[in-house]
Write a protein that holds these residues in place. Sequence first.
Motif, mmCIF file in Angstrom:
data_model
loop_
_atom_site.group_PDB
_atom_site.id
_atom_site.type_symbol
_atom_site.label_atom_id
_atom_site.label_comp_id
_atom_site.label_asym_id
_atom_site.label_seq_id
_atom_site.Cartn_x
_atom_site.Cartn_y
_atom_site.Cartn_z
ATOM 1 N N ASP A 149 33.142 -16.343 59.280
ATOM 2 C CA ASP A 149 34.193 -16.431 60.300
ATOM 3 C C ASP A 149 33.616 -16.079 61.657
ATOM 4 O O ASP A 149 34.190 -15.280 62.398
ATOM 5 N N HIS A 180 28.532 -8.827 61.846
ATOM 6 C CA HIS A 180 28.380 -8.610 60.417
ATOM 7 C C HIS A 180 26.899 -8.682 60.070
ATOM 8 O O HIS A 180 26.540 -9.011 58.964
ATOM 9 N N TYR A 188 27.747 -11.590 53.066
ATOM 10 C CA TYR A 188 29.117 -11.842 53.535
ATOM 11 C C TYR A 188 29.791 -12.881 52.649
ATOM 12 O O TYR A 188 29.251 -13.975 52.448
ATOM 13 N N ASN A 213 29.951 -7.271 53.149
ATOM 14 C CA ASN A 213 31.302 -7.385 53.706
ATOM 15 C C ASN A 213 32.161 -8.310 52.839
ATOM 16 O O ASN A 213 31.820 -9.482 52.649
ATOM 17 N N GLU A 214 33.258 -7.721 52.305
ATOM 18 C CA GLU A 214 34.280 -8.503 51.600
ATOM 19 C C GLU A 214 33.696 -9.432 50.548
ATOM 20 O O GLU A 214 33.928 -10.630 50.527
ATOM 21 N N TYR A 254 47.960 -11.185 57.514
ATOM 22 C CA TYR A 254 47.785 -12.254 56.538
ATOM 23 C C TYR A 254 48.819 -12.175 55.416
ATOM 24 O O TYR A 254 48.750 -12.922 54.446
ATOM 25 N N GLU A 264 38.178 -2.570 58.784
ATOM 26 C CA GLU A 264 38.866 -3.650 59.497
ATOM 27 C C GLU A 264 40.364 -3.575 59.291
ATOM 28 O O GLU A 264 40.812 -3.275 58.192
ATOM 29 N N ARG A 273 39.075 -21.227 63.324
ATOM 30 C CA ARG A 273 40.332 -20.851 64.002
ATOM 31 C C ARG A 273 40.730 -21.973 64.963
ATOM 32 O O ARG A 273 40.263 -22.022 66.092
ATOM 33 N N ASN A 275 38.628 -16.695 67.378
ATOM 34 C CA ASN A 275 39.381 -15.709 66.621
ATOM 35 C C ASN A 275 39.945 -14.736 67.646
ATOM 36 O O ASN A 275 39.187 -14.106 68.390
ATOM 37 N N LYS A 319 41.644 -11.845 67.470
ATOM 38 C CA LYS A 319 42.019 -10.465 67.117
ATOM 39 C C LYS A 319 41.458 -9.445 68.097
ATOM 40 O O LYS A 319 41.621 -8.237 67.919
#
Length: 631
Positions: A208, A379, A404, A442-443, A509, A534, A591, A601, A603
């Motif tokens: 992302d 990241h 990631y 990450n995630e 989300y 996050e 996005r 993005n 945010k």
Amino acid sequence: MIKMQALLAVAVICTASAAHAAHATPARLRLATVESSPLLVGAELRPGIDLSGTWNYSIDPYRTGQAGFHGESPDPGQQRWRDVDVRAAMANDNRVLYEFDMAHSPVTTLPSSWLTEAAELRHYQGLIWYQRTFKAPAPRAGRQFLRFGAANYWTVVYLNGHAVGRHEGGFTPFAFEVTQLLRDGDNQITVGVDSQATPATVPPPVTDWENYGGVTRPVRLISTPETYVDDAWVRLTRQGMLAVDAHLDGGRAAHSPVHLRIAELGLDLAGTTDAQGNWHAIRAVPRALVRWSPESPKLYEVGIDAGEDHWRDRIGFRTVETRGADILLNGKPIFLRGISLHEEEIGPNPTRDMTPDAARALLGEVKDGLHGNYVRLAHYPHSEAMTRMADEMGLLVWSEVPVYWLVAWSNPDTLATARNMLAENILRDRNRASIAIWSVANETPVNEARNAFLRQLVSDVRRLDDSRLVSAALLVDRDPKASVPTMTMVDPLAEVLDVVAINTYNGWYTADRLADLPGSVWHLPAGKPLIFSEFGADAKAGFVDERAAPRKFSEQYQADYYRKTLEMANRIPTLRGLSPWILKDFRSPRRQNPDFQQGWNRKGLISETGRRKLAFQVLADDYEKKQAAGR
Ligand code: GCU
């Protein structure tokens, strides 16, 4: 001293010798060799020639400069690195054919990403060749190295028509010795950079954030004496001792006298390297030593003298550890008042050229604007300009490798790449007082192959650096039947981490009402510090919705989201840090809402041009209260 070779007997992606880096077949060729590349730790402080500036470039979308049409060695007429005056060669002999001419190709300015160079390159992912000439220092004594701060993603380097090395990874430094290849007068450097990710790369193709291809950090020609300090790590141990590890490279590396000197402390610690050129020493801390902290980011001029080499760095001394659910800085509990950042400078058209001024502008928003003491550099390893600026300004850092989302967990090459990247990141920045946490992922989805992959990375961190904490940004399970948001940490990786870090987006989300967030229930490992690595919501700067229930993408919704999420977070007894997502709007091809995102993005608490949104002050107020309460 843990050297690159010891850790990476598996495979070193960086190849240092001309012999190895022969003209390879497709760019994806991975050269595994047990030779290690020079580390040149602290290189940015060494004398050298900066090769930033004007370079010619030539696109090569079918990689004809790497392979012919049946995959064999490329035609000479496509070999961009050839040491040839194309126009003269073709004017003098009508049998000669070149389908490139670097010296007369378009020009760009490095470091930069090609995405911002020309409209037709805005979404280009593939191979581009860069070339320039430079004059070598004359007379030349000692050794010369070409050092790249980073180039994204695959890089191959030639000098005066000879291959000098290749590197995989878009965010860590690499260097090749060119002592024997330099000539008096003009030298021609050619660099091939291929940004194309594959399912086997780190990161994989789908992320992302924008994939900024190019030579995105400075390139320098660095000179050292024949025997020089290639690696050095000087720090305070958790037992409060001063420790030094150094590695010399060169003909007189073994059994050589060395000195660690910190003039401001009147310290001169003498020693002798062993047969491998390594030196380890430990001694009591000078009483006058002032420890580094965000409130007092004291840095010392540290030198290691070894024969003709005078290695230098600016180093802060502090300890970081956990005790139960507390994170301790210099033995005292600390709360990490932070925010996440991508490596993108403030401005309407970032090219990932993170200069010290650009880093200062971003970190000033954290330190002064948000009353922060911490940043998550997501990241991937950020520029050394950023981590050195964090040292200077007094911000603790979470440093991360781009393991990631959907990584090829069962591919040994991918593991070798991730291990190499982690080692390059740690070995580059071990002297940075600001770095407190190394993150390995990450995630990532929980499965056996991923657990084994990440446990290996955690083990590598512990082996390379026993003075910092290790973490990863994890996901939680949510109970779909619970009447209030109910989350449980079930990720087995949490057991081997020092700090449990969680990314959560309830209310953005999900269909949760913001009013329900403070009542959330969290089932977390007891006795371990929690960081919310996050949480966040998009807002288009300037998009206002004053209604009682403002709609998503409005500044008011983002501000309400922050109020309710902070209220929820502050109720968790083991919470010891926050790095909301994210300081600044950043480019992301994922996005594409045409009203609000347009490829960004949103945010950020500030827009891409630095305009603060309403939520910025919500977080700043929360951190100001925490700071006043000594958290
Ligand atoms: C994820 C991910 C980020 C991403 C963010 C988002 O948690 O870690 O890289 O940008 O959420 O969805 O905005």
